[in-house]
Design an enzyme around this catalytic site. Structure first.
Site, PDB file in Angstrom:
ATOM      1  N   CYS A   3       0.844  -1.197   0.000  1.00 10.98           N
ATOM      2  CA  CYS A   3       0.000   0.000   0.000  1.00 10.98           C
ATOM      3  C   CYS A   3       0.885   1.255   0.000  1.00 10.98           C
ATOM      4  O   CYS A   3       0.677   2.178  -0.794  1.00 10.98           O
ATOM      5  CB  CYS A   3      -0.908  -0.033   1.226  1.00 10.98           C
ATOM      6  SG  CYS A   3      -2.179   1.233   1.238  1.00 10.98           S
ATOM      7  N   CYS A   4       1.905   1.271   0.869  1.00  9.54           N
ATOM      8  CA  CYS A   4       2.818   2.422   0.914  1.00  9.54           C
ATOM      9  C   CYS A   4       3.620   2.541  -0.380  1.00  9.54           C
ATOM     10  O   CYS A   4       3.884   3.650  -0.848  1.00  9.54           O
ATOM     11  CB  CYS A   4       3.784   2.291   2.090  1.00  9.54           C
ATOM     12  SG  CYS A   4       3.107   2.783   3.680  1.00  9.54           S
TER      13      CYS A   4
ATOM     14  N   CYS B 128       7.590   4.010   5.625  1.00  4.51           N
ATOM     15  CA  CYS B 128       6.728   3.814   4.449  1.00  4.51           C
ATOM     16  C   CYS B 128       7.539   3.357   3.250  1.00  4.51           C
ATOM     17  O   CYS B 128       6.999   2.773   2.315  1.00  4.51           O
ATOM     18  CB  CYS B 128       5.964   5.085   4.126  1.00  4.51           C
ATOM     19  SG  CYS B 128       6.996   6.422   3.520  1.00  4.51           S
TER      20      CYS B 128
ATOM     21  N   CYS C  27      -1.245   8.348   7.332  1.00 10.74           N
ATOM     22  CA  CYS C  27      -2.608   8.068   6.876  1.00 10.74           C
ATOM     23  C   CYS C  27      -3.450   7.620   8.073  1.00 10.74           C
ATOM     24  O   CYS C  27      -2.935   6.967   8.988  1.00 10.74           O
ATOM     25  CB  CYS C  27      -2.581   6.956   5.833  1.00 10.74           C
ATOM     26  SG  CYS C  27      -1.651   7.368   4.340  1.00 10.74           S
TER      27      CYS C  27
HETATM   28  S1  SF4 Z   1       0.371   4.700   5.624  1.00  7.67           S
HETATM   29 FE1  SF4 Z   1      -1.063   5.155   3.932  1.00  7.67          FE
HETATM   30  S2  SF4 Z   1      -0.072   4.326   2.144  1.00  7.67           S
HETATM   31 FE2  SF4 Z   1       0.921   3.356   3.921  1.00  7.67          FE
HETATM   32  S3  SF4 Z   1      -0.260   1.460   4.369  1.00  7.67           S
HETATM   33 FE3  SF4 Z   1      -1.212   3.078   5.551  1.00  7.67          FE
HETATM   34  S4  SF4 Z   1      -2.889   3.822   4.228  1.00  7.67           S
HETATM   35 FE4  SF4 Z   1      -1.459   2.717   2.917  1.00  7.67          FE
END
Ligand code: SF4
Length: 237
Positions: A114-115, A225, A198
């Site tokens: 996701c990151c 991240c 996030c």
């Molecule tokens: S920080 Fe943001 S980009 Fe990273 S896993 Fe969490 S929701 Fe996804």
């Protein structure tokens, strides 16, 4: 060349320099880098407290210095509002994001992926599109377990320098600078957050590790991240 200099013992500087000396050192690092890279020097502004310090320091060096913000669909409303205000105040701050489709709740099932999609990819895009030769970050070596080994000047990618001008600052000194210089900060700090990200991956925590509230309950807990640990150049965008 900047990269060939300043390889002092970072841990020692954390305690041997006082607040005023740290401010002077940070300004000097940005100033020297700006002289070398000119408009190729760009600040990565995460809209957190450390970025707010670095952005303010950079503006003291030169109002011309540009910056980029990487945002995601999961940023809290307060951060989105703060971003809108900062961009309207500083049009030289460019916003990057990635709107591609991702599986539902990928932040739970595979936060690294996701990151990678939502943060690392747009950072690569920012570096490429803005012609960055030196990016400036708000990394600090006292922030948490994953941040102890960084240097003030680093080169993870050939052709791209990373400058961490407030690496040796304590959390207290960040707030000291922001208060003394009346720098605007993300309103989430008023709610008790100490490290921002996030919303699904950020909780309010107490204790020594500022980043302990990041990615709680996942293998990434208190981690990174990826923008500071993965290559940013030589990728297809
Ligand atoms: S920080 Fe943001 S980009 Fe990273 S896993 Fe969490 S929701 Fe996804």
């Amino acid at each position: 060349m900047l990269i060939e200099e300043v390889t002092e013992n970072v841990a020692e500087l954390v305690d041997s320099l006082n607040f005023a000396e740290k401010v002077e050192r940070s300004l000097e690092l940005i100033n020297r880098a700006y002289k070398e890279f000119g408009d190729g020097l760009v600040v990565a502004n995460s809209l957190g407290k450390d970025s707010s310090v670095v952005w303010d320091l950079a503006k003291r060096v030169s109002p011309r210095i540009r910056g980029f913000i990487v945002t995601t669909r999961f940023k809290p409303p307060e951060t989105k509002q703060f971003m809108t205000e900062e961009v309207s105040r500083y049009p030289e701050l460019k916003v990057f994001s990635n709107d591609e489709q991702i599986p539902d709740k990928l932040y739970e099932t595979d936060p690294d992926k996701c990151c990678e999609i939502l943060k690392v990819k747009p950072t690569r895009q920012a570096v490429k599109e803005m012609g960055v030769g030196c990016w400036v970050t708000g990394l600090r070596c006292t922030e948490g377990r994953t941040r102890t080994d960084f240097k003030e000047i680093e080169q993870l990618d050939k052709g791209l320098i990373k400058l961490n001008p407030i690496l040796v600052w304590y959390e207290r000194e960040v707030w000291q600078y922001l208060a003394l210089n009346r720098v605007r900060v993300n309103p989430l700090y008023a709610k008790g957050y100490r490290s921002l990200g996030c919303w699904p991956c950020t909780k309010i925590v107490q204790g020594a590790d500022e980043r302990a509230g990041r990615w709680i309950g996942t293998s990434k807990c208190g981690g990174e991240c990826g923008i500071h640990t993965k290559p940013l150049l030589d990728y297809q965008i």
